[in-house]
Design a protein around this motif. Sequence first.
Motif, short mmCIF file in Angstrom:
data_model
loop_
_atom_site.label_atom_id
_atom_site.label_comp_id
_atom_site.label_asym_id
_atom_site.label_seq_id
_atom_site.Cartn_x
_atom_site.Cartn_y
_atom_site.Cartn_z
N LEU A 381 0.93 -1.10 0.15
CA LEU A 381 -0.03 0.03 -0.10
C LEU A 381 0.96 1.25 -0.03
CD1 LEU A 381 -2.90 1.10 0.13
CD2 LEU A 381 -2.52 1.39 2.80
N LEU A 382 1.91 1.25 0.77
CA LEU A 382 2.61 2.56 1.04
C LEU A 382 3.87 2.73 0.03
CD1 LEU A 382 3.42 2.28 4.85
CD2 LEU A 382 1.58 3.74 3.54
N CYS A 383 4.11 1.49 -0.56
CA CYS A 383 5.28 1.46 -1.51
C CYS A 383 5.16 0.34 -2.34
CB CYS A 383 6.78 1.55 -1.01
SG CYS A 383 6.91 0.35 0.53
N GLY A 390 11.06 0.18 -10.37
CA GLY A 390 11.30 1.19 -11.28
C GLY A 390 12.34 2.25 -11.06
N MET A 391 12.26 2.66 -9.68
CA MET A 391 13.01 3.44 -9.06
C MET A 391 14.49 3.08 -8.94
SD MET A 391 10.55 5.12 -6.02
CE MET A 391 11.76 6.67 -5.82
N LEU A 392 14.66 1.66 -8.52
CA LEU A 392 15.93 1.34 -8.17
C LEU A 392 16.58 0.82 -9.42
CD1 LEU A 392 15.06 -1.14 -5.33
CD2 LEU A 392 16.45 0.88 -5.01
N GLN A 393 15.89 0.36 -10.58
CA GLN A 393 16.81 0.11 -11.81
C GLN A 393 17.80 -0.84 -11.47
OE1 GLN A 393 15.74 1.43 -15.06
NE2 GLN A 393 14.23 1.59 -13.95
N GLU A 394 17.47 -1.92 -10.92
CA GLU A 394 18.45 -3.05 -10.39
C GLU A 394 19.70 -2.76 -9.47
OE1 GLU A 394 19.60 -5.31 -13.83
OE2 GLU A 394 17.53 -5.93 -14.33
N ASP A 395 19.40 -1.51 -9.04
CA ASP A 395 20.71 -1.00 -7.88
C ASP A 395 19.89 -1.28 -6.57
OD1 ASP A 395 22.25 0.22 -6.18
OD2 ASP A 395 22.10 2.13 -7.07
N TYR A 396 20.30 -2.33 -5.80
CA TYR A 396 19.79 -2.93 -4.57
C TYR A 396 20.75 -2.32 -3.49
CZ TYR A 396 16.96 -5.44 -7.94
OH TYR A 396 16.02 -5.77 -9.05
N SER A 397 21.59 -1.57 -3.67
CA SER A 397 22.49 -1.14 -2.66
C SER A 397 21.84 -0.56 -1.35
CB SER A 397 23.59 -0.10 -3.17
OG SER A 397 23.03 0.91 -3.69
N LEU A 398 22.29 -0.37 -0.28
CA LEU A 398 21.70 0.10 0.91
C LEU A 398 21.33 1.77 0.52
CD1 LEU A 398 20.92 0.19 3.89
CD2 LEU A 398 23.08 0.82 4.45
N GLU A 399 22.14 2.35 -0.01
CA GLU A 399 22.05 3.70 -0.46
C GLU A 399 20.76 3.84 -1.11
OE1 GLU A 399 24.57 2.32 -0.77
OE2 GLU A 399 26.02 3.17 0.86
N ALA A 400 20.69 3.25 -2.28
CA ALA A 400 19.58 3.27 -3.18
C ALA A 400 18.20 2.85 -2.50
CB ALA A 400 19.78 2.31 -4.27
N ASP A 403 16.94 5.73 -0.21
CA ASP A 403 16.40 6.80 -1.09
C ASP A 403 15.07 6.67 -1.38
OD1 ASP A 403 18.99 8.41 -1.20
OD2 ASP A 403 19.63 7.73 -3.08
N VAL A 404 14.98 5.53 -1.85
CA VAL A 404 13.49 5.08 -2.06
C VAL A 404 12.70 4.90 -0.79
CG1 VAL A 404 11.83 2.91 -2.90
CG2 VAL A 404 14.25 3.71 -4.10
N ALA A 405 13.08 4.54 0.22
CA ALA A 405 12.19 4.62 1.62
C ALA A 405 11.92 6.06 1.89
CB ALA A 405 13.26 3.85 2.93
N ASP A 406 12.72 6.89 1.77
CA ASP A 406 12.72 8.35 2.14
C ASP A 406 11.64 8.76 1.15
OD1 ASP A 406 14.63 8.33 3.89
OD2 ASP A 406 16.23 9.34 2.68
N TYR A 407 11.41 8.49 -0.08
CA TYR A 407 10.56 9.01 -1.14
C TYR A 407 9.24 8.54 -0.54
CZ TYR A 407 8.02 9.49 -5.32
OH TYR A 407 7.16 9.73 -6.34
N VAL A 410 8.83 5.44 4.32
CA VAL A 410 8.91 4.38 5.16
C VAL A 410 10.18 3.73 5.49
CG1 VAL A 410 6.82 3.31 3.56
CG2 VAL A 410 9.20 2.85 3.12
N SER A 411 10.44 2.89 6.38
CA SER A 411 11.84 2.58 6.70
C SER A 411 12.34 1.66 5.64
CB SER A 411 11.71 1.52 7.89
OG SER A 411 11.15 0.26 7.46
N GLU A 412 13.68 1.80 5.68
CA GLU A 412 14.54 0.78 4.41
C GLU A 412 14.39 -0.56 4.93
OE1 GLU A 412 17.51 -1.76 3.45
OE2 GLU A 412 17.38 -1.51 5.66
N PHE A 413 13.78 -0.88 5.90
CA PHE A 413 13.40 -2.56 6.11
C PHE A 413 12.43 -2.72 5.54
CE2 PHE A 413 11.26 -5.87 8.53
CZ PHE A 413 12.41 -6.66 8.68
N THR A 414 11.23 -1.83 5.37
CA THR A 414 10.22 -2.32 4.30
C THR A 414 10.61 -2.49 2.96
OG1 THR A 414 8.83 -1.00 5.77
CG2 THR A 414 8.03 -1.23 3.62
N ILE A 415 11.47 -1.73 2.17
CA ILE A 415 12.09 -1.81 1.07
C ILE A 415 12.79 -3.23 1.00
CG2 ILE A 415 13.54 -0.80 -0.80
CD1 ILE A 415 10.67 0.65 0.01
#
Length: 439
Positions: A381-383, A390-400, A403-407, A410-415
């Motif tokens: 529901l949230l993300c 689509g946002m990550l474009q196969e970049d699954y690093s912590l930093e990426a 960034d998605v979590a901030d957008y 939600v927490s990075e753990f959720t992503i």
Amino acid sequence: MNDQINFDAEWEALDRGSPEERACFAAISVRCNDSYLTECNDGIVNRVRVAPYLSAYHLAEWFVWNWWRLRWEPRSLLPSSSWAFAHRMATVGHGYVWPNITIFSDGERTALVAKPSQDKRANSFRYLSNHAAVVASSTFENAIDEFVAQVRGQLHAEGLSSSNLETIWNALCEERASPELAKRRKLEALLGFDPDEANEATVEKLVGDAVRFGADAVNEIAADHLQNGDVTTSEEIRSIAATQGFDTRPQDAVKLSNLASLSRRQDSAAWYLGAEAARALRDQLRLSETQISNDNLSNMAGVEAGTLTSKTHSTGVSFALDDSPSRGRMVLRSKWETGRRFELARIIGDRVMSQAVGGLYPATRSYTYRQKAQRSFAAELLCPFSLIEGMLQEDYSLEARQDVADYFNVSEFTIRTSLMNHRRIEREDFDDAGLGERF
């Protein structure tokens, strides 16, 4: 789901042990469809077997004694020795080398996770299977019943009709046939206890609370005992709601217009059902490509937006408690905005997916089907995963991921969890056998 599990015994001769053990010595296999969870390397004869020689009698006893916990007790992140003895086949004992198979249920589906023998130096005999099977819990029940019937039949054929297995099996059948006894045994299992070993006053209190809040909600509270060590009573829930909760209007909470279109629980993993329900609700509200603001999320739950930014939090579970269609209370555990958004989304999902009665919608830390579906619903529901990918474009690093979590707020753990559920990144513990996407 149509997966099948079979426990099969082919009788063999044994010249030692008790009469029951000699009568029920067998080549035993555990098979899910065409995969054997008991595959092993027998170094003595230099061959791979799918059915090691074991005691069907002792295995049947173990199944019967632990039946309630195997059927209802969920997975624990911090398993105790009691949990291990009730769920890990390697603990059956009696001098045999049992397969490293762990069995646990979320209430709707049962997982059987086989791992290879840990000591690879033991070349004479070691188990090889690294496979996870997931079946409907009703299918697991039937497989156990059939295996016990096979063992009892062999005992009777050998003139051993008064065994301990016969005694405990008859007792189990009585419990399963009695709605009141079954209710108590299920609560004991959810609390992490063997039959008659839980505190009687605690069980009685939960039975009484089920009258007020509904059996389903109280079962969720009981299962949470495994995570936080305490059982939250109805009096405590009402006190927490009064002192730490926020006013709600349950009648304003969003509803899914086509609930019947969702997959059946017994046919779908909890994470799949939760995500499916969230996508359906997003489509219904025409939110498919948008973030969800605090105001919008609060409106979906029938609470004030300030609920999400307040620093008032609970030390127990998150929950919604409805007193009437126009009045209720909402309690959130987290003190962080991202955590509160996730918990509120879980409760929205619980309302959307649940047909529970009694007015209590708990969001706990346990691994029952209901709680897992809530978490998946909240994440989707949230993300939505399609937007994450689509946002990550196969970049699954912590930093990426951050960034998605901030957008999405939600927490990075959720992503990270969403990526694990969709097999984009590796998952640890039981799920590294491929269990995560199916359970």
